[in-house]
Motif scaffolding. Structure first.
Motif, PDB file in Angstrom:
ATOM      1  N   ASP A  41    -123.941 -11.475 -66.337  1.00 29.59           N
ATOM      2  CA  ASP A  41    -124.209 -11.987 -67.667  1.00 29.59           C
ATOM      3  C   ASP A  41    -125.405 -11.317 -68.118  1.00 29.59           C
ATOM      4  O   ASP A  41    -126.363 -11.315 -67.896  1.00 29.59           O
ATOM      5  N   SER A  78    -125.840 -11.753 -71.728  1.00 29.69           N
ATOM      6  CA  SER A  78    -126.010 -12.347 -73.249  1.00 29.69           C
ATOM      7  C   SER A  78    -127.530 -12.279 -73.434  1.00 29.69           C
ATOM      8  O   SER A  78    -128.258 -12.593 -72.752  1.00 29.69           O
ATOM      9  N   LYS A  87    -116.099 -11.413 -63.911  1.00 33.01           N
ATOM     10  CA  LYS A  87    -116.687 -12.214 -64.711  1.00 33.01           C
ATOM     11  C   LYS A  87    -117.918 -11.329 -65.571  1.00 33.01           C
ATOM     12  O   LYS A  87    -118.854 -11.232 -64.980  1.00 33.01           O
ATOM     13  N   ASN A 121    -120.042 -11.480 -69.421  1.00 31.59           N
ATOM     14  CA  ASN A 121    -120.596 -12.137 -70.492  1.00 31.59           C
ATOM     15  C   ASN A 121    -121.770 -11.279 -71.202  1.00 31.59           C
ATOM     16  O   ASN A 121    -122.819 -11.075 -70.604  1.00 31.59           O
ATOM     17  N   SER A 131    -121.994 -12.029 -74.627  1.00 29.32           N
ATOM     18  CA  SER A 131    -122.041 -12.338 -75.852  1.00 29.32           C
ATOM     19  C   SER A 131    -123.634 -12.319 -76.673  1.00 29.32           C
ATOM     20  O   SER A 131    -124.503 -12.092 -75.786  1.00 29.32           O
ATOM     21  N   PHE A 142    -116.467 -12.276 -71.991  1.00 28.90           N
ATOM     22  CA  PHE A 142    -116.998 -13.140 -73.272  1.00 28.90           C
ATOM     23  C   PHE A 142    -117.558 -12.085 -74.289  1.00 28.90           C
ATOM     24  O   PHE A 142    -118.294 -11.358 -73.668  1.00 28.90           O
ATOM     25  N   HIS A 175    -118.826 -13.100 -77.528  1.00 25.90           N
ATOM     26  CA  HIS A 175    -118.777 -14.103 -78.745  1.00 25.90           C
ATOM     27  C   HIS A 175    -120.170 -13.489 -79.459  1.00 25.90           C
ATOM     28  O   HIS A 175    -121.028 -13.156 -78.741  1.00 25.90           O
ATOM     29  N   ASP A 225    -112.874 -14.447 -74.735  1.00 23.91           N
ATOM     30  CA  ASP A 225    -113.700 -15.186 -75.839  1.00 23.91           C
ATOM     31  C   ASP A 225    -114.113 -14.138 -76.845  1.00 23.91           C
ATOM     32  O   ASP A 225    -115.045 -13.267 -76.550  1.00 23.91           O
TER      33      ASP A 225
END
Length: 396
Positions: free
Chosen positions: A18, A20, A43, A45, A47, A74, A76, A98
């Protein structure tokens, strides 16, 4: 940042990353490329990094091509306006993508994402023309997207009709988010018709029975709310059929339920026929039903909607039926039947009265036989007293 990613490449247990809200940009993507090419990350992310933009997205797709990304990606709010590079990126295991809150106007073919289940394109710049590429995705069912989020896009009635034309042949999409769009009455009717086409029983049975949740814009107009209430009922029938027939014939179960709910209920049928521009007559409805099935259909109407609905259906189907009846003769016949019934009841009443009289006589006789002698003397004395009183009153 480069040192961080270089050290992470040595980890064989890293499954989720992650990054983000990190002011991530092109430099960050470039430093991440070695890690993405030599890791088991499923996974990712990144974003809320609005410096990534289209160039960073293209570089990211090149790094992920053919990789092990199995679950989530992701992106986003990353200021991406062109995702055509996704067409050449093979992500056979990706399940959720996403791309919300970007500047995307259309999507490429996603056939290389063979296992994609969820796609979010909410809060982008998709207009009616952009729905053409989305409709192709829905119609081909490759990948088999089950949840599609198009909230907060500039899609109007024309775009909705384009999407509905593809939903007619779709058997995978279960959830569609369409809130905060430019949808109006015509677009709502298009969704209603694809879920429950009342132009014939056959068309109702062949409507879309896969879409279970459809989220439409909130409206203050009563006519649109009425349409959306029918849309909600149709999706609830789809949901119920899927729950009951998890491994059975959902198509048949949902189609039958919609015929009962919408075709055999005169009030609902009238409303939806007016909304869809269909002629409201029961004769057109029964024209598609085999004659030997009519008794079962009529019995079903009475069972599900009551005797009054059955009466309305019969009158609407044969409006000239009352004129074929000799009302005067029918009334005389009714009077004669009632008179005969009265005579029969009177005779039965007389019989019961006679039976009661005989039973009372027997009771009096039984009571007289059971009395003892002292009671007889007492009764005789009472009689003497009553006689004296009568004679005394007579002398006056």
């Amino acid at each position: 940042m480069s040192l961080l990613f270089r050290n992470l490449t040595r980890s064989s247990s890293l499954k989720a990353l992650d990054m983000s809200f990190n002011d991530f940009g092109m430099n960050g993507i470039q430093s991440m490329v070695p890690l993405l090419g030599h890791s088991n990350i499923t996974k990712l992310n990144i974003s809320e990094n609005d410096n990534i933009n289209t160039e960073g997205f293209r570089l990211l797709m090149g790094a992920l091509n053919g990789g092990s990304m199995k679950e989530l990606l992701f992106l986003h709010n990353c200021r991406i306006n062109d995702i055509t590079s996704l067409e050449n990126c093979t992500l056979p295991h990706l399940e959720f993508l996403d791309l919300g809150n970007n500047c995307i106007q259309s999507i490429p073919s996603l056939e290389t994402c063979k296992n994609l289940q969820r796609l979010s394109l909410a809060s982008n710049n998709i207009e009616n023309e952009g729905c053409i590429s989305i409709a192709k995705l829905i119609q081909k069912e490759r990948p088999p997207v089950r949840r599609l989020d198009l909230d907060s896009n500039r899609i109007g009635d024309d775009g909705a009709e384009i999407l509905c034309s593809s939903l007619k042949f779709n058997s995978t999409l279960n959830v569609l988010h369409f809130r905060a769009t430019l949808l109006d009455e015509r677009g709502c009717i298009a969704f209603l018709k694809i879920l429950c086409d009342v132009s014939s029983i056959n068309n109702t049975c062949n409507s879309n029975h896969t879409l279970r949740d459809l989220f439409l814009p909130v409206s203050i107009l009563a006519k649109i709310n009425k349409i959306q209430s029918h849309v909600l009922s149709a999706t609830q029938i789809n949901y119920g059929a899927a729950e009951i027939n998890a491994e059975g014939d959902i198509h048949h179960s949902a189609g039958r339920a919609k015929v009962i709910a919408f075709q055999l209920d005169s009030r609902k049928r009238m409303e939806i026929c007016q909304q869809q521009g269909v002629d409201y007559t029961y004769s057109s409805l029964f024209a598609n039903i085999e004659s030997f099935l009519l008794p079962e259909v009529l019995a079903l109407v009475a069972e599900k909607h009551g005797q009054n609905e059955l009466f309305q259906m019969l009158i609407a189907t044969a409006p000239s039926l009352p004129s074929l009846i000799n009302k005067k003769a029918m009334m005389k016949d009714t009077v004669a039947k009632n008179t005969a019934r009265i005579k029969a009841l009177a005779a039965e009443c007389s019989t019961l009265i006679a039976q009661n009289y005989d039973i009372k006589k027997r009771l009096i006789s039984m009571e007289s036989d059971g009395k003892n002698q002292p009671l007889d003397i007492e009764e005789r004395n009472n009689m003497d007293i009553r006689g004296k009183k009568r004679r005394r009153s007579a002398s006056f």
